[in-house]
Design a protein around this motif. Structure first.
Motif, PDB file in Angstrom:
ATOM      1  N   THR A 262       0.694  -1.207  -0.332  1.00 21.78           N
ATOM      2  CA  THR A 262       0.069   0.054   0.176  1.00 21.78           C
ATOM      3  C   THR A 262       0.777   1.214   0.180  1.00 21.78           C
ATOM      4  O   THR A 262       1.948   1.239   0.492  1.00 21.78           O
ATOM      5  N   ASP A 263       0.224   2.470  -0.554  1.00 22.66           N
ATOM      6  CA  ASP A 263       0.694   3.744  -0.336  1.00 22.66           C
ATOM      7  C   ASP A 263      -0.302   4.415   0.118  1.00 22.66           C
ATOM      8  O   ASP A 263      -1.430   4.657  -0.120  1.00 22.66           O
ATOM      9  N   ILE A 264       0.082   5.141   1.202  1.00 19.66           N
ATOM     10  CA  ILE A 264      -0.583   5.900   2.136  1.00 19.66           C
ATOM     11  C   ILE A 264      -0.133   7.617   2.287  1.00 19.66           C
ATOM     12  O   ILE A 264       0.700   7.727   2.479  1.00 19.66           O
ATOM     13  N   LEU A 265      -1.203   8.178   2.309  1.00 21.93           N
ATOM     14  CA  LEU A 265      -0.787   9.750   2.333  1.00 21.93           C
ATOM     15  C   LEU A 265      -1.670  10.346   3.881  1.00 21.93           C
ATOM     16  O   LEU A 265      -3.042  10.005   3.932  1.00 21.93           O
ATOM     17  N   ARG A 266      -0.847  10.674   4.643  1.00 24.56           N
ATOM     18  CA  ARG A 266      -1.545  11.318   6.087  1.00 24.56           C
ATOM     19  C   ARG A 266      -1.402  12.840   5.815  1.00 24.56           C
ATOM     20  O   ARG A 266      -0.284  13.434   5.679  1.00 24.56           O
ATOM     21  N   THR A 267      -2.623  13.380   5.609  1.00 23.73           N
ATOM     22  CA  THR A 267      -2.627  14.973   5.499  1.00 23.73           C
ATOM     23  C   THR A 267      -2.183  15.767   6.548  1.00 23.73           C
ATOM     24  O   THR A 267      -2.115  15.095   7.667  1.00 23.73           O
ATOM     25  N   HIS A 268      -1.756  16.910   6.564  1.00 18.03           N
ATOM     26  CA  HIS A 268      -1.334  17.664   7.515  1.00 18.03           C
ATOM     27  C   HIS A 268      -2.406  17.800   8.733  1.00 18.03           C
ATOM     28  O   HIS A 268      -2.085  18.174   9.859  1.00 18.03           O
ATOM     29  N   ASP A 269      -3.801  17.777   8.181  1.00 20.52           N
ATOM     30  CA  ASP A 269      -4.729  17.891   9.394  1.00 20.52           C
ATOM     31  C   ASP A 269      -5.095  16.240   9.891  1.00 20.52           C
ATOM     32  O   ASP A 269      -6.088  16.418  10.472  1.00 20.52           O
ATOM     33  N   GLY A 270      -4.380  15.474   9.581  1.00 20.91           N
ATOM     34  CA  GLY A 270      -4.829  14.074  10.106  1.00 20.91           C
ATOM     35  C   GLY A 270      -5.465  13.076   9.396  1.00 20.91           C
ATOM     36  O   GLY A 270      -5.694  12.064   9.912  1.00 20.91           O
ATOM     37  N   ARG A 271      -6.002  13.371   8.043  1.00 26.81           N
ATOM     38  CA  ARG A 271      -6.568  12.466   7.419  1.00 26.81           C
ATOM     39  C   ARG A 271      -5.676  11.300   7.112  1.00 26.81           C
ATOM     40  O   ARG A 271      -4.750  11.613   6.632  1.00 26.81           O
ATOM     41  N   VAL A 272      -6.353  10.326   6.800  1.00 26.09           N
ATOM     42  CA  VAL A 272      -5.496   9.189   6.358  1.00 26.09           C
ATOM     43  C   VAL A 272      -6.132   8.476   5.117  1.00 26.09           C
ATOM     44  O   VAL A 272      -7.187   7.951   4.963  1.00 26.09           O
ATOM     45  N   VAL A 273      -5.285   8.761   4.132  1.00 24.03           N
ATOM     46  CA  VAL A 273      -5.842   8.660   2.698  1.00 24.03           C
ATOM     47  C   VAL A 273      -5.150   7.513   1.842  1.00 24.03           C
ATOM     48  O   VAL A 273      -3.908   7.270   1.886  1.00 24.03           O
ATOM     49  N   LEU A 274      -5.779   6.391   1.534  1.00 19.44           N
ATOM     50  CA  LEU A 274      -5.289   5.427   0.855  1.00 19.44           C
ATOM     51  C   LEU A 274      -5.158   5.545  -0.685  1.00 19.44           C
ATOM     52  O   LEU A 274      -6.192   5.775  -1.356  1.00 19.44           O
ATOM     53  N   LEU A 275      -3.930   5.840  -1.000  1.00 23.09           N
ATOM     54  CA  LEU A 275      -3.698   6.034  -2.329  1.00 23.09           C
ATOM     55  C   LEU A 275      -3.463   4.983  -3.556  1.00 23.09           C
ATOM     56  O   LEU A 275      -3.969   4.878  -4.632  1.00 23.09           O
ATOM     57  N   GLU A 276      -2.983   3.984  -2.965  1.00 24.71           N
ATOM     58  CA  GLU A 276      -2.638   2.715  -3.613  1.00 24.71           C
ATOM     59  C   GLU A 276      -2.816   1.508  -2.721  1.00 24.71           C
ATOM     60  O   GLU A 276      -2.541   1.708  -1.444  1.00 24.71           O
TER      61      GLU A 276
END
Length: 410
Positions: A262-276
């Motif tokens: 998996t590739d994950i992005l954690r935004t500066h405001d704390g969202r956990v977004v599954l990119l791949e």
């Protein structure tokens, strides 16, 4: 009876792991379009073939007189539909083809994850430049354009204006075999790789790394990833939050049992977004060497068990130690090679696991400008007691590479 394993596809540098798959109790068949010396030495049977073409692989297997396969997987190659097709053809364990397509085709994956309530970037699909322009206007600039049916970062482009959307959508559509692209909201934050096995609804994490994006937009509109870092700078609580998000994503895509990357992005405001998220071993030597150096966990025996339909040994996924490890890349960005030496000459330094060329470099080699999704020029895997030390070793090693370009070409 001897198990016959088919390794169909080798990601960048993943031929280093083939030797570890050899055993007196198994026969190793390797299908690859990168028939390196390592692959030739490790394989009992080597097939030089495109691992993304199931028909071609089956033809080569038939020509080699191979009519039985007991397990099939790739080493970091992003070709799950081919793996599923071959598993079904030979009656060995594997995920259904529809499941493999769901996690490979970006538009299908996004729709499934959105229906499952996962946090995603705003997105739309487009089959023409006009549709891409309208989607970008609805989503809001900047946006990221991605061929729906390409892997890695090939054709992934950032557009910051309507004019850029028109030009870059045309490029992304050209690179899409199916003529379909995804237009996504551009999000900022920290990015991470989680490697795990999914079995019986439980996600068993064996590696977690920070992705190095300090120079992400150096080659805009293309993105550049500079490597990987362990241990993560996230807190234990934040890592567990990411892990739960990945478990939900894997469950929604029916990746069970499966090895999960998996590739994950954690935004500066704390969202956990599954990119791949996909059903393959993490490539570029990350799962097999970088993560293993950091934790002592070797995933390969469980990859083999999974391919053969045998139970996972979860005890093997427990960390043995903690060490700071980084992998750092130099981008290939144009020029003509005047001289290239042996990178192993600088690999003898303390803390250097390996240093390597990403391209076949020799006098006269023309290195193309960076266009995303390309091989790196060179890379290093370094380790130390702390991250600062590992990063310093990596930087010194890359600065000492035996490479010279002709004047005025770089």
């Amino acid at each position: 009876m001897t198990d016959r394993l088919l390794v169909c596809g080798l990601g960048s540098g993943m031929d280093h792991s083939l030797t570890e798959l050899r055993s007196p109790r198994r026969e190793l068949v390797v299908a690859t379009d990168r028939p390196t010396d390592r692959a030739r030495a490790a394989a009992d049977v080597l097939l030089a073939v495109d691992p993304n073409d199931a028909v071609a692989v089956l033809a080569e297997l038939s020509a080699a007189g191979i009519d039985r396969i007991d397990g099939v997987f790739s080493l970091g190659a992003d070709n799950p539909p081919v793996i599923s097709t071959l598993a079904r053809r030979f009656g060995c364990p594997g995920l259904p083809l529809e499941t493999a397509l769901d996690c490979t085709l970006k538009d299908r994956r996004l729709r499934i994850l959105r229906a499952a309530g996962l946090d995603l970037p705003r997105f739309a699909t487009a089959e023409s430049v006009g549709e891409a322009v309208r989607a970008a206007a609805d989503i809001g600039l900047p946006v990221v354009l991605k061929p729906s049916d390409q892997t890695g970062s090939l054709g992934v482009l950032k557009a910051e204006s309507a004019d850029q959307v028109r030009a870059l959508a045309q490029e992304a559509l050209r690179l899409s075999p199916g003529g379909r692209i995804v237009v996504e909201e551009f999000l900022e934050g920290t990015e991470h790789t989680l490697a795990a096995f999914m079995a019986d609804g439980e996600l068993h994490r064996f590696g977690f790394a920070d992705r190095e994006y300090g120079h992400k937009e150096r080659f805009a509109p293309h993105f550049f990833e500079g490597g990987d870092t362990l241990p993560s700078r996230l807190t234990a609580e934040q890592i567990e939050e990411v892990t739960e998000t990945v478990r939900r994503g894997a469950a929604a895509l029916r990746l069970d049992p499966a090895v999960v990357n998996t590739d994950i992005l954690r935004t500066h405001d704390g969202r956990v977004v599954l990119l791949e998220i996909t059903c393959r071993l993490t490539g570029a030597r990350i799962a097999t060497e970088v993560m293993r150096l950091a934790t002592g966990v070797d995933p390969l025996p469980n990859v083999v068990r999974l391919a053969l339909g045998r139970p996972l040994d979860l005890e093997e996924l427990r960390p043995r130690h903690g060490r700071a490890v980084v992998q750092r890349f130099l981008p290939a960005d144009g020029g003509v090679v005047e001289w290239a030496g042996d990178p192993r000459d600088v690999a003898r330094r303390t803390g250097v696991h390996d240093v390597f060329w990403g391209l076949d470099l020799r006098p006269g080699t023309v290195v193309p400008p960076y266009r995303g999704g390309a091989e790196v020029l060179a890379g290093v895997i370094a380790h130390a007691e702390d991250l600062q030390g590992a990063e310093a070793i990596a930087e010194r090693t890359l600065n000492a590479l035996p490479l010279r370009f002709k004047a005025g070409t770089q």
